[in-house]
Design an enzyme around this catalytic site. Structure first.
Site, PDB file in Angstrom:
ATOM      1  N   ARG A  79     -29.168 -25.506 -38.251  1.00 30.50           N
ATOM      2  CA  ARG A  79     -30.323 -24.709 -37.857  1.00 30.50           C
ATOM      3  C   ARG A  79     -31.507 -25.181 -38.710  1.00 30.50           C
ATOM      4  NH1 ARG A  79     -30.404 -20.308 -39.771  1.00 30.50           N
ATOM      5  NH2 ARG A  79     -28.394 -20.120 -40.813  1.00 30.50           N
ATOM      6  N   TYR A 218     -28.662 -29.099 -31.562  1.00 31.74           N
ATOM      7  CA  TYR A 218     -27.529 -28.674 -32.384  1.00 31.74           C
ATOM      8  C   TYR A 218     -27.368 -27.159 -32.450  1.00 31.74           C
ATOM      9  CZ  TYR A 218     -23.914 -28.924 -35.915  1.00 31.74           C
ATOM     10  OH  TYR A 218     -22.708 -28.832 -36.567  1.00 31.74           O
ATOM     11  N   GLY A 219     -26.159 -26.695 -32.288  1.00 33.85           N
ATOM     12  CA  GLY A 219     -25.752 -25.336 -32.648  1.00 33.85           C
ATOM     13  C   GLY A 219     -26.769 -24.253 -32.343  1.00 33.85           C
ATOM     14  N   LYS A 227     -27.586 -17.207 -32.095  1.00 31.95           N
ATOM     15  CA  LYS A 227     -28.481 -16.600 -33.104  1.00 31.95           C
ATOM     16  C   LYS A 227     -29.787 -16.108 -32.467  1.00 31.95           C
ATOM     17  CE  LYS A 227     -25.705 -17.890 -36.441  1.00 31.95           C
ATOM     18  NZ  LYS A 227     -24.829 -16.931 -37.124  1.00 31.95           N
ATOM     19  N   HIS A 247     -25.048  -9.497 -38.093  1.00 31.24           N
ATOM     20  CA  HIS A 247     -24.374 -10.769 -38.358  1.00 31.24           C
ATOM     21  C   HIS A 247     -23.015 -10.461 -38.985  1.00 31.24           C
ATOM     22  CE1 HIS A 247     -24.510 -14.840 -40.700  1.00 31.24           C
ATOM     23  NE2 HIS A 247     -23.963 -15.009 -39.514  1.00 31.24           N
ATOM     24  N   SER A 269     -23.340 -17.491 -45.772  1.00 30.42           N
ATOM     25  CA  SER A 269     -22.483 -18.676 -45.595  1.00 30.42           C
ATOM     26  C   SER A 269     -21.732 -18.945 -46.899  1.00 30.42           C
ATOM     27  CB  SER A 269     -23.354 -19.874 -45.237  1.00 30.42           C
ATOM     28  OG  SER A 269     -24.355 -20.023 -46.226  1.00 30.42           O
ATOM     29  N   CYS A 271     -18.879 -17.887 -47.825  1.00 29.01           N
ATOM     30  CA  CYS A 271     -18.084 -16.788 -48.382  1.00 29.01           C
ATOM     31  C   CYS A 271     -16.755 -16.628 -47.646  1.00 29.01           C
ATOM     32  CB  CYS A 271     -18.853 -15.478 -48.296  1.00 29.01           C
ATOM     33  SG  CYS A 271     -20.269 -15.419 -49.401  1.00 29.01           S
ATOM     34  N   LYS A 273     -16.288 -15.998 -44.229  1.00 30.39           N
ATOM     35  CA  LYS A 273     -16.354 -14.878 -43.260  1.00 30.39           C
ATOM     36  C   LYS A 273     -15.326 -15.064 -42.148  1.00 30.39           C
ATOM     37  CE  LYS A 273     -19.987 -13.103 -40.203  1.00 30.39           C
ATOM     38  NZ  LYS A 273     -21.249 -13.607 -39.645  1.00 30.39           N
ATOM     39  N   ASP A 294     -18.568 -13.619 -36.012  1.00 29.80           N
ATOM     40  CA  ASP A 294     -19.960 -13.908 -36.380  1.00 29.80           C
ATOM     41  C   ASP A 294     -20.956 -12.792 -36.065  1.00 29.80           C
ATOM     42  OD1 ASP A 294     -22.566 -16.216 -35.536  1.00 29.80           O
ATOM     43  OD2 ASP A 294     -21.885 -15.592 -37.514  1.00 29.80           O
ATOM     44  N   ARG A 386     -18.698 -28.483 -37.074  1.00 28.59           N
ATOM     45  CA  ARG A 386     -18.229 -27.284 -36.385  1.00 28.59           C
ATOM     46  C   ARG A 386     -17.094 -27.561 -35.419  1.00 28.59           C
ATOM     47  NH1 ARG A 386     -20.956 -22.309 -37.728  1.00 28.59           N
ATOM     48  NH2 ARG A 386     -22.641 -22.960 -39.105  1.00 28.59           N
ATOM     49  N   ARG A 417     -21.273 -14.052 -52.805  1.00 29.87           N
ATOM     50  CA  ARG A 417     -20.572 -14.957 -53.704  1.00 29.87           C
ATOM     51  C   ARG A 417     -21.263 -14.882 -55.050  1.00 29.87           C
ATOM     52  NH1 ARG A 417     -17.806 -20.033 -51.967  1.00 29.87           N
ATOM     53  NH2 ARG A 417     -17.210 -21.052 -53.897  1.00 29.87           N
ATOM     54  N   PHE A 512      -8.313 -14.976 -50.322  1.00 28.84           N
ATOM     55  CA  PHE A 512      -7.582 -15.315 -49.081  1.00 28.84           C
ATOM     56  C   PHE A 512      -6.723 -14.135 -48.648  1.00 28.84           C
ATOM     57  CE2 PHE A 512      -9.333 -19.448 -48.803  1.00 28.84           C
ATOM     58  CZ  PHE A 512      -9.549 -19.842 -50.105  1.00 28.84           C
TER      59      PHE A 512
HETATM   60  C1  LIG Z   1     -10.384 -14.402 -46.492  1.00 27.25           C
HETATM   61  C2  LIG Z   1     -10.710 -15.361 -47.334  1.00 27.25           C
HETATM   62  C3  LIG Z   1     -11.976 -15.344 -48.022  1.00 27.25           C
HETATM   63  N1  LIG Z   1     -12.042 -16.396 -49.076  1.00 27.25           N
HETATM   64  C4  LIG Z   1     -11.719 -16.066 -50.369  1.00 27.25           C
HETATM   65  O1  LIG Z   1     -11.295 -14.924 -50.634  1.00 27.25           O
HETATM   66  C5  LIG Z   1     -11.896 -17.053 -51.356  1.00 27.25           C
HETATM   67  N2  LIG Z   1     -11.708 -17.024 -52.710  1.00 27.25           N
HETATM   68  C6  LIG Z   1     -12.073 -18.249 -53.140  1.00 27.25           C
HETATM   69  C7  LIG Z   1     -12.043 -18.654 -54.589  1.00 27.25           C
HETATM   70  C8  LIG Z   1     -10.699 -19.250 -54.880  1.00 27.25           C
HETATM   71  C9  LIG Z   1     -10.484 -20.610 -54.631  1.00 27.25           C
HETATM   72  C10 LIG Z   1      -9.253 -21.171 -54.908  1.00 27.25           C
HETATM   73  C11 LIG Z   1      -8.204 -20.390 -55.395  1.00 27.25           C
HETATM   74  N3  LIG Z   1      -7.009 -21.011 -55.673  1.00 27.25           N
HETATM   75  C12 LIG Z   1      -5.982 -20.503 -56.354  1.00 27.25           C
HETATM   76  C13 LIG Z   1      -4.777 -21.352 -56.375  1.00 27.25           C
HETATM   77  O2  LIG Z   1      -6.064 -19.441 -56.898  1.00 27.25           O
HETATM   78  C14 LIG Z   1      -8.407 -19.017 -55.616  1.00 27.25           C
HETATM   79  C15 LIG Z   1      -9.664 -18.445 -55.337  1.00 27.25           C
HETATM   80  N4  LIG Z   1     -12.452 -19.061 -52.123  1.00 27.25           N
HETATM   81  C16 LIG Z   1     -12.351 -18.310 -51.014  1.00 27.25           C
HETATM   82  N5  LIG Z   1     -12.637 -18.612 -49.710  1.00 27.25           N
HETATM   83  C17 LIG Z   1     -13.141 -19.942 -49.362  1.00 27.25           C
HETATM   84  C18 LIG Z   1     -14.689 -19.895 -49.518  1.00 27.25           C
HETATM   85  C19 LIG Z   1     -15.365 -21.086 -48.911  1.00 27.25           C
HETATM   86  C20 LIG Z   1     -15.642 -20.873 -47.463  1.00 27.25           C
HETATM   87  C21 LIG Z   1     -12.475 -17.653 -48.758  1.00 27.25           C
HETATM   88  O3  LIG Z   1     -12.712 -17.931 -47.568  1.00 27.25           O
END
Ligand SMILES: C=CCn1c(=O)c2[nH]c(Cc3ccc(NC(C)=O)cc3)nc2n(CCCC)c1=O
Length: 603
Positions: A79, A218-219, A227, A247, A269, A271, A273, A294, A386, A417, A512
């Protein structure tokens, strides 16, 4: 002016007078070789993807059925915020966070750019609907474009073509969205693989609900239902009509007792999502299904609750960082094919690859069409590359994903973040406090974006580039919802931060799938079953208040991730004051009062 006879203009598949007049007017201005009404058929997909393959824009993927790889011009990869305008009649209605130009001035400039710009190309007319076609009030649009790439992308991202046109009848309202690559072809001129123009404008006319885009393929610059319509124009409609265009991802969380909760969440972005939208919970018995990653449109139901609908029909996700560890559900969705990949790397055996997908193959074709090996200096894929894939084929799509009634939202999460200051999760005191959290949302820049990393930026409700009007008025709109008689029916607002680091810069929270523990705590707070500590910034759990069963993390790390540190928050206050000063005098007094109250509580 005699109606010029451009092939395809005569047999339009509709009697909608305003639509026909607009199509005629644009054709006469842009002078395409022919006009084609997009019908959304498989035949059209096959024809246009073949045309893109013949032009060298698409490469068919041997390892993913009915899927294609594309690479854009390196000057057209994201964008273009500095070329994005809100052309409200009054400048103050664009506010401090938008570029503004007088609407008639912008239209004069862009009309000259559009003159003859489709010469040698086909002008496609794409009727589309954002959200289900069987909605009580279908949200209709028509995109005119000279990009086959846009037409096939709209096949995935929207409900479009004949089935959408059927809802128009002869006089339905629709958002006219005009797009051109701005790359006319002279007779005999060989087309390039990614036509575009160095002059780009992405312009919105909120009072007349129009979108004019020129020069980018693009996008978000070119797929105007996303958007441009579903956030910038829709946010103006929502302010006028009393709903919310946000959003936000929408997910369904089901407990082991089989109770379902619907959550909407806004993150800037970088984070994760989409990873949250498609979460694989680590705690037994809990299930996440997704409705969207999104955009959320939220309207009040009879019961006074906010009901969310995802206006989109596909996922347009950031590829790098997506793999079977971070987002197995996204990987399974694209593995089924019927997807488009832009600015990722191409493997020798006809598959796609990007950074974050584990060990790279010995050789790849990079997004710049160059040979790439693991010791290349450059990235194989652009950070904003993408995948574009249908929600329909997502294994964990919620059954309600295309229900026109929408789903009742129990909780809204804002997240950013931040390496310091912001605890893992904080529950707001009430709607106004939650609105303050959203309005002051902050996130650190990362390598993916341009510029330095680690710079704290404000990104209110993660909507900064998408608020279609004055940001102060946008905050006021949120505040006003909290004044409704049935405000107790509003979702509870939480603020999360997955990215806090310890002294040694290590992430304190494994993130994660483990984030399901935070979602569980939030739900238990709604049910009055979980404890929290009341702090000056809101209700924060102690490590003991979270379900940490089976979590591989030290108690110290969790306590540090949850810590409320008064000094760090005192340091935040001037940053928020500076932010409110930038927004200007339209910042609601309610939010200024929230800041004052926070100051008092911090002492
Ligand atoms: C539902 C998941 C949300 N989330 C997270 O909750 C998250 N946390 C982190 C930070 C992190 C990175 C690597 C590890 N690795 C280990 C082995 O602990 C742990 C936390 N990165 C994350 N990421 C990736 C961000 C870039 C797009 C992420 O998407």
């Amino acid at each position: 002016m005699t109606a010029v006879t451009i092939p395809g203009l005569e047999h339009a598949p509709t009697n909608h007078a305003r639509l026909l007049a607009w199509v005629q007017e644009v054709a006469e201005l842009t002078c395409p070789d022919e006009v084609v009404w997009a019908d959304g058929s498989q035949g059209e997909w096959d024809r246009l993807t073949q045309k893109l393959v013949d032009a060298g824009t698409f490469k068919p993927l041997k390892k993913k059925q009915n899927s294609f790889w594309a690479a854009s011009d390196p000057s057209d990869v994201a964008r273009v915020e500095e070329r994005t305008y809100i052309c409200s009649v009054r400048e103050e209605d664009a506010g401090a966070t938008n570029n503004w130009m007088d609407p008639s001035e912008m239209k004069a400039i862009m009309t000259e750019l559009y003159r003859g710009c489709m010469r040698g190309r086909t002008m496609y007319v794409i009727p589309f609907c954002m959200g289900p076609l069987d909605a009580e009030k279908p949200m209709l649009g028509v995109e005119i474009t000279d990009s086959e790439y846009v037409v096939v992308s709209m096949h995935i991202m929207t409900r479009m073509g004949t089935k959408a046109l059927a809802v128009f009848g002869d006089d339905a309202d629709f958002v006219p969205a005009l797009h051109s690559l701005g790359a006319p072809l002279e007779p005999g001129q060989q087309d390039v693989q990614w036509p575009c123009n160095d002059t780009k404008y992405i312009s919105h006319f909120p009072e007349t609900r129009e979108i004019w885009s020129f020069g980018s393929g693009y996008g978000g610059n070119a797929l105007l239902g996303k958007k441009c319509y579903s956030l910038r124009i829709a946010s103006v409609m929502a302010r006028d009509e009393g709903w919310l265009a946000e959003h936000m991802l929408i997910l369904k969380l089901t407990s082991p007792e089989n109770k379902a909760y619907y959550i909407a969440a806004a993150f800037p972005s970088a984070c994760g999502k989409t990873n949250l939208a498609m979460l694989e919970p680590t705690i037994p018995g809990w299930k996440v299904e997704t409705l969207g990653d999104d955009i959320a449109w939220m309207r009040f139901g009879e019961d006074g609750r906010l009901y969310a609908v995802n206006p989109e029909n596909g996922f347009f996700g950031v590829a790098p960082g997506t793999d079977y560890h971070t987002n197995p559900n996204a990987m399974r969705t694209i593995a089924k094919g019927n997807s488009l990949f832009t600015n990722v790397a191409l493997t020798d055996d006809g598959d796609v690859w990007w950074e974050g997908m584990g060990e790279p193959p010995a050789h790849l074709t990079s997004w710049k069409h160059q040979d790439w090996t693991p010791d290349s200096e450059e990235l194989s894929s652009h950070p904003n590359s993408r995948y574009c894939t249908p929600i329909e084929q997502c294994d964990i799509k919620a059954p309600e994903w295309d229900d026109p009634k929408g789903v009742p939202i129990s909780a809204i999460f804002f997240g950013g973040r931040r390496a310091t200051t912001i605890p893992l999760v904080t529950e707001s005191r009430d709607w106004q406090h939650g609105t303050y959290m959203g309005a002051t949302l902050s996130s650190e820049t990362t390598a993916a974006a341009v510029g330095k990393t680690g710079v704290v930026r404000r990104d209110p409700m993660a909507m900064l580039p998408f608020i279609g009007y004055n940001a102060g008025d946008y905050f006021q709109h949120w505040v006003d919802l909290g004044k409704r008689a049935d405000a107790d029916k509003l979702p509870k607002i939480f603020y999360v931060n997955w990215f806090r680091r310890g002294e040694d810069k290590r992430f304190l929270w494994p993130g994660f799938g483990e984030n399901s523990r935070v979602l569980k705590w939030a739900i238990e707070r709604l049910e009055g079953k979980a404890a929290a500590v009341e702090t000056p910034i809101g209700y924060v759990p102690t490590a003991d208040d979270l379900d940490l069963e089976g979590l591989d993390a030290s108690h110290e790390d969790i306590e540090a991730a949850l810590e409320f540190n008064a000094d760090e928050w005192r340091a935040e206050i001037p940053l928020v004051e500076e932010w409110f000063a930038k927004i200007g005098e339209k910042v609601p007094t309610t939010l200024r009062d929230q800041l004052e109250a926070l100051k008092q509580r911090l002492g």
